[in-house]
Design an enzyme around this catalytic site. Structure first.
Site, PDB file in Angstrom:
ATOM      1  N   TRP A   1       2.346   2.887  -2.512  1.00 13.29           N
ATOM      2  CA  TRP A   1       1.973   3.790  -3.620  1.00 13.29           C
ATOM      3  C   TRP A   1       0.596   4.392  -3.337  1.00 13.29           C
ATOM      4  O   TRP A   1       0.383   5.585  -3.518  1.00 13.29           O
ATOM      5  CB  TRP A   1       1.959   3.039  -4.955  1.00 13.29           C
ATOM      6  CG  TRP A   1       3.319   2.802  -5.567  1.00 13.29           C
ATOM      7  CD1 TRP A   1       4.505   2.675  -4.907  1.00 13.29           C
ATOM      8  CD2 TRP A   1       3.623   2.669  -6.970  1.00 13.29           C
ATOM      9  NE1 TRP A   1       5.524   2.454  -5.810  1.00 13.29           N
ATOM     10  CE2 TRP A   1       5.012   2.443  -7.069  1.00 13.29           C
ATOM     11  CE3 TRP A   1       2.861   2.684  -8.135  1.00 13.29           C
ATOM     12  CZ2 TRP A   1       5.655   2.254  -8.311  1.00 13.29           C
ATOM     13  CZ3 TRP A   1       3.493   2.504  -9.367  1.00 13.29           C
ATOM     14  CH2 TRP A   1       4.879   2.292  -9.444  1.00 13.29           C
TER      15      TRP A   1
ATOM     16  N   ASP B   1       2.444  -1.317 -10.237  1.00 13.79           N
ATOM     17  CA  ASP B   1       3.714  -1.837  -9.707  1.00 13.79           C
ATOM     18  C   ASP B   1       3.574  -3.359  -9.586  1.00 13.79           C
ATOM     19  O   ASP B   1       4.333  -3.999  -8.867  1.00 13.79           O
ATOM     20  CB  ASP B   1       3.956  -1.190  -8.334  1.00 13.79           C
ATOM     21  CG  ASP B   1       5.384  -1.334  -7.840  1.00 13.79           C
ATOM     22  OD1 ASP B   1       6.301  -1.481  -8.670  1.00 13.79           O
ATOM     23  OD2 ASP B   1       5.587  -1.292  -6.604  1.00 13.79           O
TER      24      ASP B   1
ATOM     25  N   ASP C   1      -7.594 -10.949  -8.328  1.00 13.01           N
ATOM     26  CA  ASP C   1      -6.793 -10.842  -9.552  1.00 13.01           C
ATOM     27  C   ASP C   1      -7.378  -9.724 -10.424  1.00 13.01           C
ATOM     28  O   ASP C   1      -8.542  -9.795 -10.817  1.00 13.01           O
ATOM     29  CB  ASP C   1      -6.867 -12.196 -10.281  1.00 13.01           C
ATOM     30  CG  ASP C   1      -6.068 -12.213 -11.565  1.00 13.01           C
ATOM     31  OD1 ASP C   1      -5.682 -11.130 -12.065  1.00 13.01           O
ATOM     32  OD2 ASP C   1      -5.842 -13.316 -12.088  1.00 13.01           O
TER      33      ASP C   1
ATOM     34  N   GLY D   1       0.765  -1.240   0.000  1.00 13.70           N
ATOM     35  CA  GLY D   1       0.000   0.000   0.000  1.00 13.70           C
ATOM     36  C   GLY D   1       0.796   1.291   0.000  1.00 13.70           C
ATOM     37  O   GLY D   1       0.206   2.357   0.158  1.00 13.70           O
TER      38      GLY D   1
ATOM     39  N   ASP E   1      -5.329  -5.714  -5.495  1.00  6.01           N
ATOM     40  CA  ASP E   1      -4.173  -6.610  -5.325  1.00  6.01           C
ATOM     41  C   ASP E   1      -4.678  -8.001  -4.931  1.00  6.01           C
ATOM     42  O   ASP E   1      -5.760  -8.148  -4.356  1.00  6.01           O
ATOM     43  CB  ASP E   1      -3.210  -6.100  -4.247  1.00  6.01           C
ATOM     44  CG  ASP E   1      -1.802  -6.679  -4.420  1.00  6.01           C
ATOM     45  OD1 ASP E   1      -0.890  -5.918  -4.819  1.00  6.01           O
ATOM     46  OD2 ASP E   1      -1.607  -7.896  -4.198  1.00  6.01           O
TER      47      ASP E   1
ATOM     48  N   LYS F   1       5.105  -1.345 -14.377  1.00  8.69           N
ATOM     49  CA  LYS F   1       6.384  -2.045 -14.096  1.00  8.69           C
ATOM     50  C   LYS F   1       6.517  -3.247 -15.030  1.00  8.69           C
ATOM     51  O   LYS F   1       5.544  -3.955 -15.281  1.00  8.69           O
ATOM     52  CB  LYS F   1       6.400  -2.528 -12.649  1.00  8.69           C
ATOM     53  CG  LYS F   1       7.600  -3.465 -12.389  1.00  8.69           C
ATOM     54  CD  LYS F   1       8.112  -3.402 -11.020  1.00  8.69           C
ATOM     55  CE  LYS F   1       7.325  -4.207 -10.026  1.00  8.69           C
ATOM     56  NZ  LYS F   1       7.854  -3.948  -8.677  1.00  8.69           N
TER      57      LYS F   1
END
Ligand SMILES: C[S@@+](CC[C@H](N)C(=O)[O-])C[C@H]1O[C@@H](n2cnc3c(N)ncnc32)[C@H](O)[C@@H]1O
Length: 206
Positions: free
Chosen positions: A55, A115, A93, A53, A74, A155
């Site tokens: 970000w 990320d 998901d 958490g 997440d 990312k």
């Protein structure tokens, strides 16, 4: 027993603890924001792969200044107490039909940041291909859910199809480039794809 570099709290880890963030990764987003102004106060942001958490908390505190909305997703729970009032969190998901429709209901977004990273196996070929699949999934979601003019951060593990994704992003955004923030661990092969100014889903076809 010898202490590995990862066991030793580095300056980013210590700073994160001091500033109340659950992970040092916050300083990667800080650098990205400083260079590209991804998010502005009052906007709606989707944070993919948000746990624990850092970000999400940084976007709430520093980028939205408490004004705006964050939709975070997440596989794992957030480690934030309390979860800020600007945050709607979904555990699951991001690419499952159920979660995707929850994200879509709350869109479109001014910025999407991801990320997200696969659990690593130690086999670089396997890990980069899993990271590529995640990054492609986020780009697909962004094409559907980003507002025109919106910004994107994804990312990806280096070697995981980043050049092909960057080529697509150059068609879809006014500007697109890669950045490896200083806060990435020296031995990490992650990098970030940054897209500024989404042109709309039709841009790839023109
Ligand atoms: C490096 S962590 C993110 C750290 C986070 N940005 C922070 O600052 O606290 C990567 C996260 O991606 C998540 N992830 C991987 N695949 C995912 C998926 N398909 N859907 C949602 N989250 C996913 C993992 O569960 C993990 O928590």
């Amino acid at each position: 027993m010898a202490t590995s570099r990862r066991d030793t709290a580095d300056s980013y880890t210590l700073r994160a603890r001091r500033e109340g963030y659950p992970a040092r990764s916050v300083y990667k987003l800080e650098e990205i924001q400083r260079l590209f102004r991804i998010v502005r106060p009052g906007q709606k942001v989707l944070d993919v792969g948000a746990a624990p958490g850092s970000w999400t908390l940084y976007i709430h505190r520093e980028l939205l200044k408490g004004k705006g909305k964050i939709v975070a997703v997440d596989l794992n729970p957030l480690n934030l107490s309390p979860v800020p009032e600007t945050v709607d969190f979904f555990q699951g998901d991001a690419f499952s039909p159920e979660v995707r429709s929850l994200l879509t209901e709350r869109g479109p977004y001014d910025a999407i940041v991801s990320d997200a990273a696969p659990g690593t196996s130690g086999n670089r070929t396997v890990d980069t291909s899993r990271s590529e699949a995640l990054a492609e999934g986020v780009l697909g979601l962004s094409i559907e859910q980003l507002k025109t003019g919106g910004n994107l951060v994804i990312k990806i593990f280096q070697g995981g199809g980043q050049e092909a994704l960057l080529r697509r992003m150059r068609l879809l955004f006014v500007r697109a480039r890669t950045l490896k923030p200083a806060a990435c661990r020296v031995d990490s092969f992650e990098t970030y794809l940054i897209g500024i100014g989404f042109k709309g889903s039709g841009a790839e076809r023109t």
